[in-house]
Design an enzyme around this catalytic site. Structure first.
Site, PDB file in Angstrom:
ATOM      1  CD1 TRP A  95     -11.320   9.775  29.585  1.00 49.00           C
ATOM      2  CD2 TRP A  95     -11.200   8.628  27.666  1.00 49.00           C
ATOM      3  NE1 TRP A  95     -11.823   8.521  29.824  1.00 49.00           N
ATOM      4  CE2 TRP A  95     -11.760   7.791  28.670  1.00 49.00           C
ATOM      5  CE3 TRP A  95     -11.035   8.122  26.377  1.00 49.00           C
ATOM      6  CZ2 TRP A  95     -12.138   6.476  28.415  1.00 49.00           C
ATOM      7  CZ3 TRP A  95     -11.421   6.814  26.115  1.00 49.00           C
ATOM      8  CH2 TRP A  95     -11.968   6.009  27.125  1.00 49.00           C
ATOM      9  CD  GLU A 138     -15.725  -1.707  29.422  1.00 44.27           C
ATOM     10  OE1 GLU A 138     -16.731  -1.000  29.192  1.00 44.27           O
ATOM     11  OE2 GLU A 138     -15.190  -1.783  30.528  1.00 44.27           O
ATOM     12  CD  GLU A 176     -19.018   1.854  31.484  1.00 44.57           C
ATOM     13  OE1 GLU A 176     -18.506   0.881  30.901  1.00 44.57           O
ATOM     14  OE2 GLU A 176     -18.720   2.185  32.646  1.00 44.57           O
ATOM     15  CG  HIS A 179     -14.794   2.400  28.890  1.00 42.96           C
ATOM     16  ND1 HIS A 179     -15.426   2.059  30.075  1.00 42.96           N
ATOM     17  CD2 HIS A 179     -14.470   3.707  29.011  1.00 42.96           C
ATOM     18  CE1 HIS A 179     -15.485   3.113  30.861  1.00 42.96           C
ATOM     19  NE2 HIS A 179     -14.915   4.124  30.242  1.00 42.96           N
ATOM     20  CD  GLU A 229     -19.931   0.640  36.219  1.00 48.60           C
ATOM     21  OE1 GLU A 229     -19.577   1.762  35.837  1.00 48.60           O
ATOM     22  OE2 GLU A 229     -19.938  -0.359  35.472  1.00 48.60           O
ATOM     23  CB  THR A 232     -15.371  -2.968  35.110  1.00 47.34           C
ATOM     24  OG1 THR A 232     -16.183  -1.988  35.770  1.00 47.34           O
ATOM     25  CG2 THR A 232     -16.270  -4.027  34.508  1.00 47.34           C
ATOM     26  CG  ASP A 261     -14.306   6.961  32.190  1.00 49.25           C
ATOM     27  OD1 ASP A 261     -13.959   8.038  32.702  1.00 49.25           O
ATOM     28  OD2 ASP A 261     -14.641   6.855  30.994  1.00 49.25           O
ATOM     29  CD  GLU A 262     -15.763   0.563  33.819  1.00 48.91           C
ATOM     30  OE1 GLU A 262     -16.842   0.818  34.372  1.00 48.91           O
ATOM     31  OE2 GLU A 262     -15.692   0.018  32.704  1.00 48.91           O
ATOM     32  CG  HIS A 265     -19.240   5.150  35.340  1.00 53.04           C
ATOM     33  ND1 HIS A 265     -18.812   4.570  34.162  1.00 53.04           N
ATOM     34  CD2 HIS A 265     -19.395   6.471  35.068  1.00 53.04           C
ATOM     35  CE1 HIS A 265     -18.728   5.510  33.220  1.00 53.04           C
ATOM     36  NE2 HIS A 265     -19.071   6.658  33.763  1.00 53.04           N
TER      37      HIS A 265
END
Length: 396
Positions: A95, A138, A176, A179, A229, A232, A261-262, A265
């Site tokens: 995305w 971020e 990242e 974000h 991670e 977040t 996403d976090e 990760h």
């Protein structure tokens, strides 16, 4: 009701000095700026820099990992290629911020912005304080990439190295980066915040850096990032939930997508540490205990806006009060990692390894007990102005 707690300290033979930071600022126990003190010095000084407020500094330890352990990371490069890089997504399948924002090339752009601003009007100021703080965190990616590239044995030696460790660090940074871009553009369009003050805060933060006390050791570094991670993931997940409660489903989607996403990760970093437990359980459990004794400092702990010397503590207090990131979350993350890495099941450890194992496995209930006592003595926090929202006051 806002909580303002005093730190609690106790002494024990296995934990010489453990303190539970105030629940209202658990993300910010007194962590200190990097110093240039002589190695081995016990002194604590105050650093005064033109790009940030005066802060206490502590002695930094560097290159603490025995050189022979670097070979461990070289020996598992093929494993990292097969097991860690799979947690990255191809750029064409990722995305992008524009997927969630008004299209500036569209005839309906101004109407879309108007709708976004109308939705934002219904969201309270304290939520925006937390969202801005998360966005600023971020945006300090140059610092985080630099930190990862201090780790012995896994750094990007050339800036374009093809080792899996270097590929991961660059691609992780690139993922990242979206974000901060997304949240920054949303906040710019919503009209609720002072973008110049936010931009100054980002510049101060990148200039100040961070000191997670990872000592150039990938053992400590990957334990730190595993914790961070997940932290977040929790924080963005909670801002998504609260945006939904305030009726802004688009903002909820934005925060939830970042949280996803976090989480991905986090999976990669915890797999690295899991592999270290498999190869070197004694060294890894001692590193885990070392990192937890220091306590996990949040990456934006040197946040400053040019006015508030305690900005990070104040932001953290609002996050605690709103339930976005709390002392309980800190304990939950530690408990999750202890179970995830099967720390209690380790066998064949040295005496030092056994002490570290006992310390780490007993730490979560200890934190919870201290937090409960602190909550019992909690008092309502004051209201203070935040420059990010044009100096409107928010309760801590």
């Amino acid at each position: 009701m806002a909580l303002k707690l005093n730190a609690i300290n106790f002494q024990s033979p296995k934990c010489p000095s453990f303190s539970l930071p105030p629940a209202a600022s658990f993300r910010s126990p007194k962590f200190f700026m990097a110093s240039t003190l002589r190695s081995g010095s016990k002194e604590v000084e105050t650093a005064k820099k033109p790009f940030g407020p005066p802060r206490e500094v502590h002695v930094q330890v560097t290159h603490s990992m025995p050189p022979q352990k670097i070979e461990i990371f070289k020996s598992i490069e093929d494993w990292a290629e097969d097991n860690i890089l799979v947690h990255l997504k191809p750029v064409e399948k990722c995305w992008q911020p524009q997927d969630f924002l008004p299209d500036p090339a569209s005839d309906g752009f101004h109407d879309q912005v108007k709708e976004l601003r109308e939705r934002a009007k219904e969201i309270p100021d304290d939520y925006f304080v937390v969202l801005v703080g998360d966005m600023i965190t971020e945006e300090a990616l140059p610092t985080y990439q630099t930190m990862l590239n201090t780790l012995d044995g896994v750094r990007d030696e050339t800036g374009a190295s093809l080792t899996p460790w270097a590929v991961w660090t660059r691609a992780w940074t690139a993922e990242e980066n979206r974000h901060g871009d997304l949240l920054n553009k949303y906040l710019y369009l919503c009209g609720r915040v002072d973008m110049k003050q936010i931009e100054k805060t980002i510049q101060y933060l990148i200039g100040s850096g961070m000191d997670p006390r990872t000592e150039n050791s990938p053992y400590l570094g990957f334990i730190y990032t595993s914790f961070q991670e997940r932290a977040t993931f929790v924080s963005h997940g909670n801002t998504a939930r609260q945006a939904r409660e305030h009726g802004d489903l688009k903002l909820a989607q934005i925060c939830g997508t970042i949280a996803s996403d976090e989480k991905r990760h986090e999976t990669a970093y915890t797999k690295i540490v899991e592999k270290l437990f498999e190869i070197d359980p004694d060294g890894t459990v001692q590193s885990f205990a070392d990192m937890m004794r220091k306590k996990i400092s949040m990456p934006a702990h040197l946040m400053y806006d040019g006015r508030d010397d305690n900005l990070f503590d104040h932001f953290s207090a609002v996050a605690q009060r709103l339930g976005v990131y709390t002392a309980r979350d800190y304990a939950d993350i530690l408990e999750h990692l202890v179970v995830r890495w099967k720390v209690a099941d380790l066998t064949g450890l040295s005496s030092e390894g056994q002490k570290a194992q006992e310390y780490v496995c007993g730490l979560t209930p200890r934190i919870r007990r201290l937090e409960e006592r602190a909550q019992g003595r909690a008092k309502q926090g004051p209201k203070i102005p935040f420059s990010w929202i044009y100096d409107r006051e928010v309760q801590l």
